[in-house]
Design an enzyme around this catalytic site. Structure first.
Site, PDB file in Angstrom:
ATOM      1  N   HIS A  95      16.323 124.398 -28.159  1.00  0.00           N
ATOM      2  CA  HIS A  95      16.495 125.326 -29.382  1.00  0.00           C
ATOM      3  C   HIS A  95      15.216 126.180 -29.682  1.00  0.00           C
ATOM      4  O   HIS A  95      15.113 127.290 -29.978  1.00  0.00           O
ATOM      5  CB  HIS A  95      17.116 124.725 -30.423  1.00  0.00           C
ATOM      6  CG  HIS A  95      18.745 124.351 -30.235  1.00  0.00           C
ATOM      7  ND1 HIS A  95      18.929 123.322 -30.522  1.00  0.00           N
ATOM      8  CD2 HIS A  95      19.798 124.889 -29.386  1.00  0.00           C
ATOM      9  CE1 HIS A  95      20.267 122.930 -30.214  1.00  0.00           C
ATOM     10  NE2 HIS A  95      20.838 123.950 -29.804  1.00  0.00           N
ATOM     11  N   LYS A 120      33.647 120.600 -33.163  1.00  0.00           N
ATOM     12  CA  LYS A 120      32.554 119.458 -32.969  1.00  0.00           C
ATOM     13  C   LYS A 120      32.666 118.686 -34.202  1.00  0.00           C
ATOM     14  O   LYS A 120      32.896 119.237 -35.474  1.00  0.00           O
ATOM     15  CB  LYS A 120      31.376 120.019 -32.503  1.00  0.00           C
ATOM     16  CG  LYS A 120      31.290 120.508 -31.538  1.00  0.00           C
ATOM     17  CD  LYS A 120      29.652 121.123 -31.241  1.00  0.00           C
ATOM     18  CE  LYS A 120      29.557 121.786 -29.726  1.00  0.00           C
ATOM     19  NZ  LYS A 120      28.077 122.453 -29.466  1.00  0.00           N
ATOM     20  N   ARG A 144      21.612 128.024 -20.345  1.00  0.00           N
ATOM     21  CA  ARG A 144      21.319 126.873 -19.466  1.00  0.00           C
ATOM     22  C   ARG A 144      21.804 126.847 -17.986  1.00  0.00           C
ATOM     23  O   ARG A 144      22.597 127.857 -17.994  1.00  0.00           O
ATOM     24  CB  ARG A 144      21.678 125.492 -20.144  1.00  0.00           C
ATOM     25  CG  ARG A 144      20.469 125.106 -21.393  1.00  0.00           C
ATOM     26  CD  ARG A 144      21.127 124.083 -22.425  1.00  0.00           C
ATOM     27  NE  ARG A 144      22.398 124.677 -22.586  1.00  0.00           N
ATOM     28  CZ  ARG A 144      22.821 123.768 -23.933  1.00  0.00           C
ATOM     29  NH1 ARG A 144      22.585 122.881 -24.406  1.00  0.00           N
ATOM     30  NH2 ARG A 144      24.197 124.515 -24.268  1.00  0.00           N
ATOM     31  N   SER A 192      21.978 119.185 -27.656  1.00  0.00           N
ATOM     32  CA  SER A 192      22.214 118.194 -28.675  1.00  0.00           C
ATOM     33  C   SER A 192      23.049 117.019 -28.334  1.00  0.00           C
ATOM     34  O   SER A 192      22.828 115.897 -28.974  1.00  0.00           O
ATOM     35  CB  SER A 192      22.890 118.879 -29.810  1.00  0.00           C
ATOM     36  OG  SER A 192      21.750 119.813 -30.368  1.00  0.00           O
TER      37      SER A 192
HETATM   38  P1  ADP Z   1      24.276 122.372 -28.063  1.00  0.00           P
HETATM   39  O1  ADP Z   1      24.924 122.838 -26.586  1.00  0.00           O
HETATM   40  O2  ADP Z   1      22.863 121.950 -27.770  1.00  0.00           O
HETATM   41  O3  ADP Z   1      24.925 121.732 -28.936  1.00  0.00           O
HETATM   42  P2  ADP Z   1      24.223 125.052 -29.766  1.00  0.00           P
HETATM   43  O4  ADP Z   1      25.615 125.074 -29.947  1.00  0.00           O
HETATM   44  O5  ADP Z   1      23.515 124.275 -30.915  1.00  0.00           O
HETATM   45  O6  ADP Z   1      23.853 123.868 -28.521  1.00  0.00           O
HETATM   46  O7  ADP Z   1      23.495 126.071 -28.840  1.00  0.00           O
HETATM   47  C1  ADP Z   1      23.167 127.214 -29.370  1.00  0.00           C
HETATM   48  C2  ADP Z   1      22.705 128.079 -28.465  1.00  0.00           C
HETATM   49  O8  ADP Z   1      21.341 127.718 -27.983  1.00  0.00           O
HETATM   50  C3  ADP Z   1      23.744 128.251 -27.227  1.00  0.00           C
HETATM   51  O9  ADP Z   1      23.426 129.654 -26.664  1.00  0.00           O
HETATM   52  C4  ADP Z   1      22.996 127.462 -26.207  1.00  0.00           C
HETATM   53  O10 ADP Z   1      23.223 127.917 -25.051  1.00  0.00           O
HETATM   54  C5  ADP Z   1      21.543 127.447 -26.424  1.00  0.00           C
HETATM   55  N1  ADP Z   1      20.742 126.263 -26.132  1.00  0.00           N
HETATM   56  C6  ADP Z   1      21.103 125.199 -26.296  1.00  0.00           C
HETATM   57  N2  ADP Z   1      20.296 124.285 -25.768  1.00  0.00           N
HETATM   58  C7  ADP Z   1      19.494 125.171 -24.997  1.00  0.00           C
HETATM   59  C8  ADP Z   1      18.277 124.696 -24.303  1.00  0.00           C
HETATM   60  N3  ADP Z   1      17.851 123.202 -23.962  1.00  0.00           N
HETATM   61  N4  ADP Z   1      17.756 125.766 -23.707  1.00  0.00           N
HETATM   62  C9  ADP Z   1      17.976 126.971 -24.048  1.00  0.00           C
HETATM   63  N5  ADP Z   1      18.956 127.350 -24.862  1.00  0.00           N
HETATM   64  C10 ADP Z   1      19.815 126.349 -25.294  1.00  0.00           C
END
Ligand code: ADP
Length: 164
Positions: free
Chosen positions: A17, A41, A90, A128
């Site tokens: 992130h 979630k 990703r 996460s």
């Molecule tokens: P998670 O799947 O880790 O719970 P979130 O819902 O918080 O993630 O993700 C918010 C945004 O950040 C989404 O667009 C997700 O694709 C992106 N994201 C999450 N992890 C990564 C990563 N390791 N690299 C790039 N983008 C990411």
């Protein structure tokens, strides 16, 4: 002024992130990271805790602000004025979901576009939920979480283990 919103659960904010935040902060004049409520979630950290952790790891980025919203992203974005949504993409798994969300947001708010930053290869498989799974084991987390929040994460794992 180029203005973007980066929404997500950030439960907790990972190095993946943070990489997206840094890159987006370089592209846009102003970036608002918005912690969103995800009804599906069950979060490990409260909205306020997640906001606080992101603020701490983005202290050095003057054009980054952190907020939270329990509303619909398309409506939240409308309330902010002219902006784009930025998301990380990703390997594989994100595509279907993100494509669907971008289309729905555009349908609800036709002025709203979503732009994607591809994940850096070292963060391609980092999420996460993966970090939360690793938390149960004695693994070095420094490749996965920003240093500043590792103590918060370990403390929460400990509390949860004790049934708190
Ligand atoms: P998670 O799947 O880790 O719970 P979130 O819902 O918080 O993630 O993700 C918010 C945004 O950040 C989404 O667009 C997700 O694709 C992106 N994201 C999450 N992890 C990564 C990563 N390791 N690299 C790039 N983008 C990411």
């Amino acid at each position: 002024m180029k203005f973007a919103i980066y929404p997500g659960s950030f439960d907790p904010v990972t190095s993946g992130h943070l990489n997206v935040i840094r890159r987006a902060a370089n592209i846009f004049d102003r970036l608002v990271v918005c912690v969103m409520v995800n009804a599906v979630k069950h979060p490990m950290f409260t909205l306020e805790e997640r906001v606080d952790m992101i603020r701490r790891v983005t202290e050095d980025l003057p054009n980054v602000e952190v907020e939270y919203s329990d509303g619909l992203l398309a409506e939240y974005a409308r309330s902010k004025g002219k902006c784009v949504i930025v998301k990380g993409l990703r390997a594989g798994s994100d595509f279907e979901n993100e494509f669907q969300m971008a289309l729905i947001n555009h349908k609800i708010n036709p002025d709203l576009d979503t732009m994607f930053l591809t994940a850096e290869h070292q963060y391609m498989y980092l999420s996460s939920s993966m970090v939360k799974e690793l938390g149960s084991y004695d693994v070095d987390l420094s490749d996965f979480l920003p240093e500043a929040i590792i103590p918060d994460f370990k403390a929460r794992i400990q509390t949860l283990r004790q049934g708190g």
